[in-house]
Design a protein around this motif. Structure first.
Motif: not given
Length: 247
Positions: A6, A111-113, A130-131, A145, A165, A169-170, A172
């Motif tokens: 994450p 993982g990244s927004a 942020s997500s 995404w 994550r 984030y998952r 996404l």
């Protein structure tokens, strides 16, 4: 093996790398989405008050808007050194041997927004997104995404993926067939509950075990063996879920 970590809201400053070049990042199929989100984020930074509202920033966090404004011009550093906080402290890449750091660069992703996912060695600037954020005119980031992020992560030549994550984030970009990890605390009476904040620490310890081991992770059993070798108590919940138990 690919271990997807994450991200963290806190990030280190500075860096020695050249400004952001999306074309150099791993998973090039994501470049178009990255550019679209990055452009919107920089444009938003032109209105600090609106940025604070959209990004959920307090008065003491307004410097984050300046980071976003300088996204295309600020220096970069490897992603694994950019993100900071509890998980990354436990991972401790700065204390790895040269051989283990090489494994970390090969095996770790974040993982990244903003970027979807980047490998440990990818050069990125500091930023804030942020997500759960909704950029003006773009709706949810999950909508931006999907399905590109899932498609990119599914195209890994049958590589084993461990997804660490958090839920936001998952969402996404879910990874079909990835092995997940749940951290539970077990009381003296045998009852169990989900660990919230400190689950990041235990996942950081786990990630360190996975980049220092010489063993090959092929399935949930070999994953459990490596994590147990690292001193953590494990339990296999299913073919794709590992449980880490804490006291």
């Amino acid at each position: 093996m690919l271990i997807v970590l994450p991200p963290s809201e806190t990030k280190s400053d500075g860096g020695r790398g050249a400004p952001l070049d999306l074309a150099t990042l791993s998973f090039p199929s994501l470049t178009a989405v990255r550019e679209r989100i990055a452009t919107a984020l920089v444009e938003l930074a032109g209105d600090p008050a609106r940025s604070a509202t959209v990004l959920g920033l307090g008065q003491r966090q307004l410097a984050e808007v300046d980071r976003n404004a300088a996204l295309w011009t600020s220096p970069t550093r490897p992603a694994i050194e950019r993100y900071t906080g509890v998980l990354y402290d436990a991972l401790g890449v700065g204390g790895l041997t040269r051989a283990s750091r090489t494994k970390a660069d090969e095996r770790l992703a974040v993982g990244s927004a903003l970027f979807g996912v980047v490998r440990a060695r990818d050069l990125i600037p500091a930023y804030r997104l942020s997500s759960g954020s909704k950029l003006p005119g773009m709706g949810t980031l999950a909508a931006q995404w999907k399905p590109d992020l899932t498609d990119a992560l599914a195209d890994l030549d049958d590589e084993v993926v461990v997804d660490l994550r958090s839920g936001g984030y998952r969402a996404l970009g879910p990874i079909p067939g990835a092995m997940d990890v749940t951290v539970l605390t077990e009381a003296a009476d045998g009852s169990r509950s989900v660990v919230s904040h400190f689950n990041k620490h235990y996942k950081g310890v786990m990630a360190r075990s996975l980049v220092t081991t010489r063993k090959r992770v092929r399935d949930i059993d070999s994953l459990a063996a490596v994590v147990s070798d690292g001193g953590q108590r494990t339990e296999i919940a299913s073919a794709t879920e590992l449980v880490i138990l804490t006291d």
